[in-house]
Structure formats: C-alpha cells, structure tokens
Write a protein that holds these residues in place. Structure first.
Motif, short mmCIF file in Angstrom:
data_model
loop_
_atom_site.label_atom_id
_atom_site.label_comp_id
_atom_site.label_asym_id
_atom_site.label_seq_id
_atom_site.Cartn_x
_atom_site.Cartn_y
_atom_site.Cartn_z
N VAL A 186 -13.45 -54.79 -45.68
CA VAL A 186 -15.13 -54.19 -45.95
C VAL A 186 -15.27 -54.45 -47.30
CG1 VAL A 186 -16.22 -52.03 -45.67
CG2 VAL A 186 -14.54 -52.66 -44.17
N LEU A 187 -16.69 -54.89 -47.59
CA LEU A 187 -17.15 -55.06 -48.67
C LEU A 187 -18.13 -53.72 -48.86
CD1 LEU A 187 -16.72 -58.29 -47.80
CD2 LEU A 187 -18.29 -58.78 -49.51
N THR A 188 -17.80 -53.24 -50.24
CA THR A 188 -18.71 -52.03 -50.37
C THR A 188 -19.68 -52.30 -51.60
OG1 THR A 188 -17.38 -50.87 -51.83
CG2 THR A 188 -16.97 -50.37 -49.35
N ALA A 189 -21.02 -52.03 -51.39
CA ALA A 189 -21.86 -52.57 -52.75
C ALA A 189 -22.62 -51.51 -53.08
CB ALA A 189 -22.77 -53.74 -52.25
N SER A 190 -22.80 -51.13 -54.20
CA SER A 190 -23.71 -50.08 -54.51
C SER A 190 -25.07 -50.32 -54.98
CB SER A 190 -23.14 -49.43 -56.09
OG SER A 190 -23.99 -48.26 -56.62
N TRP A 191 -25.99 -50.10 -55.51
CA TRP A 191 -27.09 -50.37 -55.99
C TRP A 191 -27.54 -50.66 -57.35
CZ3 TRP A 191 -31.30 -47.47 -58.18
CH2 TRP A 191 -30.91 -46.19 -58.72
N GLY A 192 -28.55 -51.34 -57.54
CA GLY A 192 -29.20 -51.63 -59.01
C GLY A 192 -28.50 -52.64 -59.24
N PRO A 193 -28.93 -53.35 -60.55
CA PRO A 193 -28.68 -54.40 -60.98
C PRO A 193 -27.38 -55.16 -61.38
CG PRO A 193 -29.55 -53.23 -62.74
CD PRO A 193 -29.60 -52.38 -61.62
N ALA A 219 -16.70 -56.95 -43.13
CA ALA A 219 -17.56 -55.97 -42.75
C ALA A 219 -18.69 -55.79 -44.21
CB ALA A 219 -17.34 -54.58 -42.23
N LEU A 220 -20.05 -55.20 -44.25
CA LEU A 220 -20.48 -55.12 -45.53
C LEU A 220 -21.01 -53.79 -45.31
CD1 LEU A 220 -21.68 -55.80 -48.27
CD2 LEU A 220 -23.68 -56.66 -47.10
N VAL A 221 -20.74 -52.76 -46.22
CA VAL A 221 -21.23 -51.34 -46.44
C VAL A 221 -22.24 -51.35 -47.65
CG1 VAL A 221 -20.72 -48.87 -46.93
CG2 VAL A 221 -19.27 -50.49 -45.08
N LEU A 222 -23.38 -51.18 -47.36
CA LEU A 222 -24.58 -50.91 -48.50
C LEU A 222 -24.97 -49.65 -48.86
CD1 LEU A 222 -26.98 -53.97 -47.43
CD2 LEU A 222 -25.23 -54.01 -49.24
N HIS A 223 -25.06 -49.46 -50.08
CA HIS A 223 -25.76 -48.06 -50.43
C HIS A 223 -26.96 -47.84 -49.78
CE1 HIS A 223 -27.65 -44.99 -53.12
NE2 HIS A 223 -26.30 -44.82 -53.60
N PRO A 224 -27.56 -46.84 -49.08
CA PRO A 224 -28.93 -46.79 -48.64
C PRO A 224 -29.82 -47.19 -49.53
CG PRO A 224 -27.28 -44.65 -48.17
CD PRO A 224 -26.62 -45.54 -49.18
N GLU A 255 -21.64 -44.60 -39.98
CA GLU A 255 -21.07 -46.00 -39.58
C GLU A 255 -19.98 -46.49 -40.71
OE1 GLU A 255 -22.56 -48.32 -36.19
OE2 GLU A 255 -22.98 -49.58 -38.02
N TRP A 256 -20.68 -46.38 -41.81
CA TRP A 256 -19.98 -46.93 -43.21
C TRP A 256 -18.46 -46.21 -43.36
CZ3 TRP A 256 -18.00 -43.75 -47.04
CH2 TRP A 256 -18.49 -42.42 -47.05
N ALA A 257 -18.51 -44.92 -43.07
CA ALA A 257 -16.99 -44.04 -43.11
C ALA A 257 -16.24 -44.55 -42.09
CB ALA A 257 -17.67 -42.58 -42.83
N ALA A 258 -16.96 -44.72 -40.66
CA ALA A 258 -15.96 -45.19 -39.74
C ALA A 258 -15.47 -46.65 -40.09
CB ALA A 258 -16.60 -45.32 -38.31
N LEU A 259 -16.01 -47.55 -40.58
CA LEU A 259 -15.58 -48.82 -41.02
C LEU A 259 -14.39 -48.71 -41.98
CD1 LEU A 259 -17.68 -49.88 -39.30
CD2 LEU A 259 -18.39 -51.28 -41.32
N LEU A 260 -14.69 -47.65 -43.19
CA LEU A 260 -13.63 -47.63 -43.91
C LEU A 260 -12.37 -47.11 -43.27
CD1 LEU A 260 -14.99 -45.71 -46.97
CD2 LEU A 260 -14.92 -48.15 -46.65
N ILE A 261 -12.41 -46.19 -42.17
CA ILE A 261 -11.29 -45.94 -41.45
C ILE A 261 -10.58 -47.11 -40.74
CG2 ILE A 261 -10.20 -44.59 -39.44
CD1 ILE A 261 -12.79 -42.31 -40.33
N ALA A 262 -11.48 -48.15 -40.24
CA ALA A 262 -10.95 -49.17 -39.43
C ALA A 262 -10.27 -50.25 -40.42
CB ALA A 262 -12.25 -49.65 -38.43
N ALA A 263 -10.96 -50.08 -41.62
CA ALA A 263 -10.51 -51.19 -42.63
C ALA A 263 -8.90 -51.39 -42.90
CB ALA A 263 -11.28 -50.97 -43.87
N ASP A 264 -8.67 -52.77 -43.18
CA ASP A 264 -7.44 -52.95 -43.64
C ASP A 264 -7.38 -53.12 -45.20
OD1 ASP A 264 -5.66 -53.60 -41.25
OD2 ASP A 264 -7.08 -54.87 -40.69
N ALA A 265 -8.57 -53.42 -45.69
CA ALA A 265 -8.62 -53.48 -47.26
C ALA A 265 -10.20 -53.34 -47.76
CB ALA A 265 -8.24 -54.84 -47.91
N VAL A 266 -10.49 -53.18 -48.84
CA VAL A 266 -11.84 -52.98 -49.31
C VAL A 266 -12.03 -53.87 -50.66
CG1 VAL A 266 -13.51 -51.37 -50.30
CG2 VAL A 266 -12.24 -50.79 -48.29
N ILE A 267 -13.04 -54.45 -50.70
CA ILE A 267 -13.59 -55.11 -51.94
C ILE A 267 -14.76 -54.45 -52.37
CG2 ILE A 267 -14.60 -57.17 -52.63
CD1 ILE A 267 -13.31 -58.72 -50.47
#
Length: 549
Positions: A186-193, A219-224, A255-267
């Motif tokens: 799962v890739l998690t991305a914050s917001w901003g520059p 999977a990609l998790v984006l900040h709202p 959904e983002w939280a369910a993906l973290l539970i399902a994940a094997d690793a996070v970038i």
C-alpha cells in the motif's frame, strides 16, 4: 429530560472522518441530538460538504450555528472560526500526532495543530477540552501553547482503536480485494508540494509495471485533500494505466484503514497514515525525499529515519526484505497511548461537559466495512517465461504497457480492446456463469467453436483458450491442436490455493510451443507467483468441447 444538542463542526473531509470515529460514544443515547455544520474558509470544503451528505448528516448553515446555543461542540481542526460557536468546545487532532509544519500557514516552524495562532482567541484557549492521543503530544502542546495544555487530556486515538478492533477481518478484506497469495503493498500519500504524488506522480504505475502481477498487488491511499485538489475525474485519468493494471485506489473514508489491515507492507511519504500501519506491525518503506514540512524528532520523522528508503521501483524486493527485518512499532508507540481505551475515556470527558451521566453500556467500536469492490482484473499482460525445463515452467506476467522484449502477450477477447487483442499471441475468454436468475442466451459459442473461430478471425494468434472454470480450460494451439487442461489446487498448511487459470494458459502456451508433438496425458509443474500447481494436459472430451461460453 431536555435533549442535549451536540454540534459537529466540520472544516474538511479529513476532519469529518475523524469525528465520525468519535461519535459512537453517543450510541444508544436518545438524550443526544447531533447536528453538523460546515466551518467556512477551507480550500477543501466542497468535498467536506459532499462527505457530510454521503454520511446522511443533519446539516445546519454556519450562520444559524453561530447564532444558536449548543451543549457541546466537536471539532477536529483548530482552523476557522470554531471559537465563535457557543457552548463547551472539544478539539481533537485530525491525524496521528503533530508531525508537520505547513509553510505559509500560521506561525513559522510550529507543528500544525500546536500553533497558538489557532488555539487561542483573545489570548485564551477557545477549547474546553483538547483531546490528545499520547502524553508526548501533551508535553509538546505545553511547550508551544501552555494555556491550551492546561485544558488537555490524553484519551488515546479512536481511529487507531477502530483499526485494531477490525484486524480480525484481515482475511475478508484481502478476499474482497482479490489479493490471494500476492504481497499487498500500500502506498500512502499525504497532500501538498512535498507529498509522494506531487513529487513522484508516476510511481504507482512504475511499481505496478515493474513487478510481476501474480506476485504483487498495489494499492494507493491518498489524503482526502489530494482527492479534493486533483478531483476524482482527473485522478482516474492520471492513474488510468496503473488502475487498468490492477492498482487499488482506496476511498478516503474507512477503506484506507481496511487496506492497511490487509497490507503486507506500506510505502509512505511523510504523512502520518503510515503510523497506523506501524502500529499494526506492518513493514514500512520510506519514499520521502526531504523538505521543510516534517518536524525533526516527531514520531513520523523517527519512523522514516529507521525505515529503508525506496529510491527506485526496481529496489522494492530488497527494500521489503530490509523492512520486514525491522520493527516499526516503537515509532507508533510514541504517537499512540492507551490502545483500546479511547471511546470509554472520551465518553467520560464528553458527558462531563454535557453534565449528563453516560449510558451504562460501554461504547462499542464500529468495525471497518469491507472494501467496496475488488479491482477489475487486468485484461492484457506482457508475459515472461523465466524457466522452461522439461515439464517445469515458471510464468511471470506484467501489465501490457511494459516495454522491452517479452516471451508473448496475452489478452482477454474482446474485453482487452482491439490493439491489445491484435498484438497478443494468446487470447482467452471466460465462460459466462449461468444461474437461475439469468436466462440462457438464444445463441452461444461452444468452447471448441469459439477457439476455432477466433484463431481463424485473427490470423497470427497462436493460442485461444476458453476458461471453463477455476480449474478447467480448453486450449486450441496453432500447432498442437486442442488440449484439455486441468489445474490441481495447491493444498498445503491446511489451505487450498488456486492459480489464476489465465496465467496457466500462458504457461501451457509456452510449453506447447516447445513441445508441439506432445502425447496425452502429460503433467506439468507450473509456478505462478509464489504458488506451484500441477497441470494435467489431456485429449479433450465432449464435455469440454461442447461447453457453452
């Protein structure tokens, strides 16, 4: 008894989602009436309004909210004129701690959420209660804004507790995503520059395109706020190649939280979402290139300092190996205290401000729902055959946009589209599932008929395969002729695992190319991703030949 009014003051979708995780403290209490209002002034208030409507919230206009009296006001953002709302006001963080300072916003260098510029009104703290997740956050609040710290309490994190309470559903989440035995990253991305998507917009497609589809799922998790900044239409357009290749794009709420539970690793970049993954013990890989926003010494800074860094998508397997060897949980322990206790503690504090006795029954955490739907499987692949020795064969499949030499290309007919179908050596088609609610078609191809038709219609194609079920196919090879294929499930460790039959079709195609004068029956040992299965080739019988597609 007079009904108590609780006003939920929402400034962004992020803040709303945090507050929705708090509101179960009032479940079952008919003495509470909740209303929502949109605090003006945010660049992301349009999506906040849409999120409120989706939640079915009772919304009152801001001017009406300012004029009225409230028994309690809940907010998850110190920004905006929440101080103008009458009644006891409660402020909760809208992330995992205070890890960033936003340039040009408030006092320079002060972490977002701890700035006296937003926490004080006329020199006094406007919040009656500042609810925090960890004692270190209280110490930092005391450092930057002592008057606000005098009204603060450590109660834990309700979003973390909801995640921890939903871990039992990990297998169900993975099943809903169609993950199987693949590694879900799962890739998690914050917001901003300084966010991952701003700096590396092509990273999702590079990862999806660079690693075998049967080994990895992404999977990609984006900040709202990123959803708001880009918009769903442009997001789908920009991510189209990766989405077509199987990338999962998480919804911004739950959904983002369910993906973290399902994940094997996070970038991750420097966004605090990764701290929730660390709290679950998930391996964490950093993809933040530095900047001015991350606060040195914060839990997120400590997590990134110890995590392996991903500089190139091709380095992911090695970065995963390094991340698995580390324990990311200490960084999360510096951000979250009192796991499992947030709702009881918040209930005590909020009912104290309401001057009510809380209900006798303890509040219950709402478990996370399953992801809304599995992504549509890719309809075309670039296929490599790294091993073909005797009756042993390994198949690796990549997205169709992968460049460079390949063993062959494979595509679903006609779903993949004309260009991909015309460039494929292997075509497949799934038999339609028939049930009592779906009438049989007036005309249908048989498996033998369709395989002959499609190879005649598209000269140059080498193999056509009718997928008759999860473990059964009919293949027509341009030299070897018709072949019935049976795929035995892998049975080990008390589990039954099945290989994707479309991957096995590519393996059989490669083997038949090298062994067109085969004799039936023949067994192949086929490896697809991490799964090894036995494949039986035989002369087809009438049941396979006449199977209706």
């Amino acid at each position: 008894m007079r009904c108590r009014s609780v006003l939920v003051a929402v400034r962004s979708a992020t803040a709303l989602h945090r507050l929705l995780d708090v509101l179960p403290v009032f479940d079952g209490d008919d003495r509470i009436a909740s209303r929502f209002t949109l605090v003006p002034g945010s660049d992301f208030d349009v999506d906040a309004l849409a999120a409120l409507e989706h939640a079915g919230a009772r919304l009152i206009p801001w001017d009406e909210a300012r004029r009225g009296g409230h028994d309690l006001v809940l907010s998850a953002s110190p920004k905006g004129a929440v101080w103008a709302l009458s009644g006891p006001r409660v402020l909760l963080p809208h992330g995992a701690g205070f890890n960033k300072a936003i340039s040009g916003d408030g006092s320079p260098g002060i972490p977002s959420g701890l700035d006296p510029h937003y926490l004080l009104a006329d020199g006094e703290p406007w919040a009656s209660l500042h609810a925090l997740a960890h004692g270190d956050q209280l110490a930092r609040l005391a450092e930057h804004c002592p008057p606000a710290a005098a009204r603060a309490a450590v109660v834990g994190d309700p979003t973390l507790d909801r995640i921890l309470g939903s871990v039992i559903h990990r297998e169900g989440y993975r099943a809903a995503l169609g993950t199987g035995d693949r590694r879900l990253v799962v890739l998690t991305a914050s917001w901003g520059p300084e966010s991952l998507l701003s700096r590396h917009p092509g990273l999702p497609a590079e990862l999806v395109g660079g690693l075998p589809c049967d080994d990895y799922q992404f999977a990609l998790v984006l900040h709202p706020n990123e959803y708001s900044r880009i918009g769903e239409f442009d997001l789908a357009r920009q991510l189209a190649p990766a989405l077509a290749a199987g990338l999962v794009l998480a919804g911004p709420h739950q959904e983002w939280a369910a993906l973290l539970i399902a994940a094997d690793a996070v970038i991750t970049d420097h966004g605090s979402t990764a701290l929730y993954a660390a709290a679950l013990g998930r391996p964490v890989i950093g993809a933040y290139d530095g900047g001015d926003e991350l606060i040195p010494g914060s839990p997120m800074a400590d997590l990134l300092a110890k995590a392996p860094h991903l500089g190139d998508p091709a380095e992911l397997p090695e970065a995963l190996r390094q991340a698995v060897a580390q324990d990311a949980r200490p960084a999360a322990e510096a951000a979250f205290a009192l796991p499992g206790e947030s709702l009881p503690r918040l209930r005590h504090e909020l009912y104290r401000l309401l001057q009510l006795e809380p209900p006798a029954a303890a509040p219950t955490i709402r478990q996370l729902p399953q992801p809304s739907a599995a992504p549509t499987p890719p309809s075309a692949f670039a296929v490599q055959i790294p091993q073909l020795t005797g009756h042993h064969i390994t198949v690796e499949r990549y997205p169709s946009f992968r460049s460079g030499p390949v063993h062959h290309r494979a595509a679903a007919h006609p779903d993949a589209g004309l260009r991909q179908v015309q460039s494929a050596a292997v075509l497949w088609r799934h038999a339609q599932r028939q049930d009592s609610a779906t009438p049989a078609p007036n005309s249908a191809w048989t498996a033998a008929g369709w395989t002959a038709h499609v190879l005649a219609e598209l000269p140059g194609r080498r193999t056509a395969a009718a997928i008759l079920g999860a473990d059964r196919c009919l293949i027509r090879h341009h030299r070897a002729g018709l072949v019935a294929v049976r795929i035995e499930p892998n049975r080990a460790d008390g589990r039954v695992r099945r290989a994707d039959p479309t991957a096995v079709v590519s393996a059989v195609h490669a083997w038949l190319n090298a062994n067109s004068a085969w004799t039936a029956p023949t067994s192949l040992d086929c490896r697809v991703g991490r799964l090894a299965v036995r494949v039986e080739l035989a002369a087809p019988g009438a049941t396979d030949l006449d199977h209706e597609l």
